[in-house]
Design an enzyme around this catalytic site. Structure first.
Site, PDB file in Angstrom:
ATOM      1  N   GLU A 247       0.813  -1.215   0.000  1.00 33.53           N
ATOM      2  CA  GLU A 247       0.000   0.000   0.000  1.00 33.53           C
ATOM      3  C   GLU A 247       0.851   1.271   0.000  1.00 33.53           C
ATOM      4  O   GLU A 247       1.747   1.426   0.848  1.00 33.53           O
ATOM      5  CB  GLU A 247      -0.938   0.008   1.220  1.00 33.53           C
ATOM      6  CG  GLU A 247      -1.884   1.204   1.221  1.00 33.53           C
ATOM      7  CD  GLU A 247      -2.895   1.143   2.362  1.00 33.53           C
ATOM      8  OE1 GLU A 247      -3.394   2.208   2.761  1.00 33.53           O
ATOM      9  OE2 GLU A 247      -3.171   0.030   2.849  1.00 33.53           O
TER      10      GLU A 247
ATOM     11  N   LYS B 294      -7.412  -0.293  11.376  1.00 33.04           N
ATOM     12  CA  LYS B 294      -6.819  -0.789  10.134  1.00 33.04           C
ATOM     13  C   LYS B 294      -5.523  -0.028   9.836  1.00 33.04           C
ATOM     14  O   LYS B 294      -4.532  -0.605   9.394  1.00 33.04           O
ATOM     15  CB  LYS B 294      -7.814  -0.643   8.984  1.00 33.04           C
ATOM     16  CG  LYS B 294      -7.317  -1.247   7.659  1.00 33.04           C
ATOM     17  CD  LYS B 294      -6.557  -0.261   6.797  1.00 33.04           C
ATOM     18  CE  LYS B 294      -6.109  -0.916   5.500  1.00 33.04           C
ATOM     19  NZ  LYS B 294      -5.268  -0.016   4.668  1.00 33.04           N
TER      20      LYS B 294
ATOM     21  N   ASP C 120       3.382 -14.518  11.644  1.00 31.53           N
ATOM     22  CA  ASP C 120       2.051 -14.821  11.134  1.00 31.53           C
ATOM     23  C   ASP C 120       1.138 -13.620  11.326  1.00 31.53           C
ATOM     24  O   ASP C 120       0.566 -13.425  12.400  1.00 31.53           O
ATOM     25  CB  ASP C 120       1.500 -16.047  11.878  1.00 31.53           C
ATOM     26  CG  ASP C 120       0.167 -16.531  11.320  1.00 31.53           C
ATOM     27  OD1 ASP C 120      -0.459 -15.785  10.544  1.00 31.53           O
ATOM     28  OD2 ASP C 120      -0.240 -17.656  11.668  1.00 31.53           O
TER      29      ASP C 120
ATOM     30  N   HIS D 288      -1.750  10.784   0.694  1.00 30.18           N
ATOM     31  CA  HIS D 288      -1.904   9.437   0.157  1.00 30.18           C
ATOM     32  C   HIS D 288      -1.871   9.439  -1.363  1.00 30.18           C
ATOM     33  O   HIS D 288      -1.207   8.604  -1.983  1.00 30.18           O
ATOM     34  CB  HIS D 288      -3.215   8.826   0.651  1.00 30.18           C
ATOM     35  CG  HIS D 288      -3.475   7.455   0.101  1.00 30.18           C
ATOM     36  ND1 HIS D 288      -2.816   6.333   0.561  1.00 30.18           N
ATOM     37  CD2 HIS D 288      -4.308   7.020  -0.885  1.00 30.18           C
ATOM     38  CE1 HIS D 288      -3.229   5.272  -0.107  1.00 30.18           C
ATOM     39  NE2 HIS D 288      -4.133   5.666  -0.986  1.00 30.18           N
TER      40      HIS D 288
END
Length: 440
Positions: A85, A280, A296, A393
């Site tokens: 991202e 998130k 993991d 962004h």
């Protein structure tokens, strides 16, 4: 219509690719070429990747970036991050630099306890089951001694085994709730091996317990498995500085900026729709480091999100406050990580990432990962309450858009320079690109 295939796993990699591209792609030769293009040129490295999972056909690459200037407990780190991202690595780096001259990040491990459970059904008297458990507990430990021997030498092992009555939630359901210390290993194989041995002992010893009826002897083991929810394997990370030193990068005063930061976090505490996106963003930083260090990230994600709901509603993982003229921003979250075993000792880039981090212990890695999450969240909330999230962004996303449009290197340079002074919305980029092309 494509028919099912028998024995797919027994085919060679070339045969798997031939079958797959023939039946599921419109241009088999182009698909084959693409898959092989991503094979590693070093045969030993490719074989290593082929053996990580089953039915391997190629590699799926993610960028590995570095976020420098992280001062953690007065030690400077450059943090490896594997993520696709845009803006995540840039945001983490910006937050690290922001806090560098303000004392950096302070961290503390609050606990390292892991959890596993033997889930079983028992039809009978609860008091007799309790009496049986008290008698069999030493046997549970002794029968697992061959498994725990090496872990105990290093200072780990089984902490506690408890019998838990869960019949109010589900008829006849009980469990052995077990806690472990696994040191620098994530410990999944160790814990699961112990649990499966506990289950065997429990079932076998029930057959000779004199107080049990024949029905009570028939304990049904449903499953034995570790839990990825580890609320007592906790780490805390925080930053703080005088409010006067807090600059939001806008026309607002430091005090106004600090108050908006606190308000934004408080909104995430009470509004689940916001909390999910808020958290998130935290996981952008956490997952990227977890993945880069061969751990993991699915287990970490599941445990952290469960922790965000531990008091009922889903809520923010971070906290912010202004106390006596000081702005404080912190996070507490569960992280079960390992620095030995699994990919940490197999994947060449994981080994390098660990070396870059100074070959940390599991506890040190917990602290580094928590800092990455806190930094990511600080950067995101800071953008949200000042310029808005899209400005930064989209500028980071600019090259992705230009690559989708097929821009040349010269066009990328021209348009990157142009959007340093203009808003980089998707439509604006397309329009500027088309205008540039039309002038040639």
């Amino acid at each position: 219509m494509t028919q099912p295939i028998e024995g797919f796993s027994k085919l060679t990699k070339e045969q798997k690719i031939d079958w797959l591209t023939t039946h599921y792609t419109t241009d088999p030769e182009a698909a084959k070429a693409l898959l092989k293009r991503y094979w590693n040129v070093a045969e030993d490295v490719q074989q290593l990747h082929d053996e990580f999972i089953e039915n391997t056909i190629t590699n799926y690459y993610l960028p590995l970036g570095i976020a420098p200037n992280f001062l953690i407990n007065n030690k400077l780190y450059a943090i490896p991050m594997a993520i696709e991202e845009s803006s995540v690595v840039a945001a983490a780096s910006k937050a690290a630099k922001f806090w560098l001259d303000k004392g950096g990040f302070k961290t503390q491990v609050l606990g390292t306890e892991k959890i596993g459970q033997v889930h079983f059904m028992y039809h009978g008297n609860k008091e007799r089951l309790t009496a049986f458990f008290e008698q069999v507990r030493p046997k549970l430990l002794s029968d697992a001694s061959a498994i725990t021997k090496n872990m105990e030498k290093r200072g780990g092992g089984i902490n506690k085994i408890e019998l838990r009555d869960k019949t109010e939630a589900l008829d006849h359901y009980y469990q052995l709730h077990c806690t472990f210390e696994t040191l620098d290993a994530m410990g999944a194989n160790f814990i699961n091996s112990c649990l499966e041995q506990f289950a065997k002992t429990l079932k076998a010893e029930a057959q000779s317990f004199p107080l049990f009826s024949e029905e009570e002897k028939a304990i049904e083991i449903v499953m034995s498995i570790l839990s990825n929810y580890v609320p007592d394997c906790l780490v805390r990370a925080e930053v703080s500085c005088p409010v006067d030193e807090l600059k939001g990068g806008s026309s607002e005063s430091s005090r106004q900026f600090a108050e908006k930061m606190v308000q934004a976090v408080n909104i995430a505490k009470v509004e689940p729709h916001r909390a999910v996106t808020h958290n998130k963003g935290i996981m952008n930083g956490i997952d990227a480091v977890v993945l880069a260090t061969g751990n993991d990230f699915r287990a970490v994600e599941a445990g952290i999100h469960a922790y965000a709901s531990k008091d009922g509603p889903y809520t923010s993982l971070t906290h912010a406050a202004i106390e006596n003229g000081t702005f404080k921003f912190w996070i507490e979250l569960p992280l079960a990580l390992g620095t030995i075993g699994g990919l940490t000792s197999l994947h060449p880039l994981v080994k390098l990432a660990m070396e870059i981090l100074g070959k940390p212990s599991a506890q040190e890695l917990m602290q580094i990962v928590a800092v990455a999450g806190l930094a990511q969240n600080f950067a995101a909330v800071r953008s949200l309450v000042t310029t808005g999230i899209q400005e930064g962004h989209m500028k980071m996303h600019l090259l992705n858009i230009l690559n989708q449009l097929g821009a040349t290197e010269d066009e990328k340079k021209t348009l990157t320079h142009h959007f340093k002074k203009h808003s980089a919305t998707h439509n604006a980029v397309v329009e500027a690109f088309e205008k540039l092309r039309s002038t040639k």
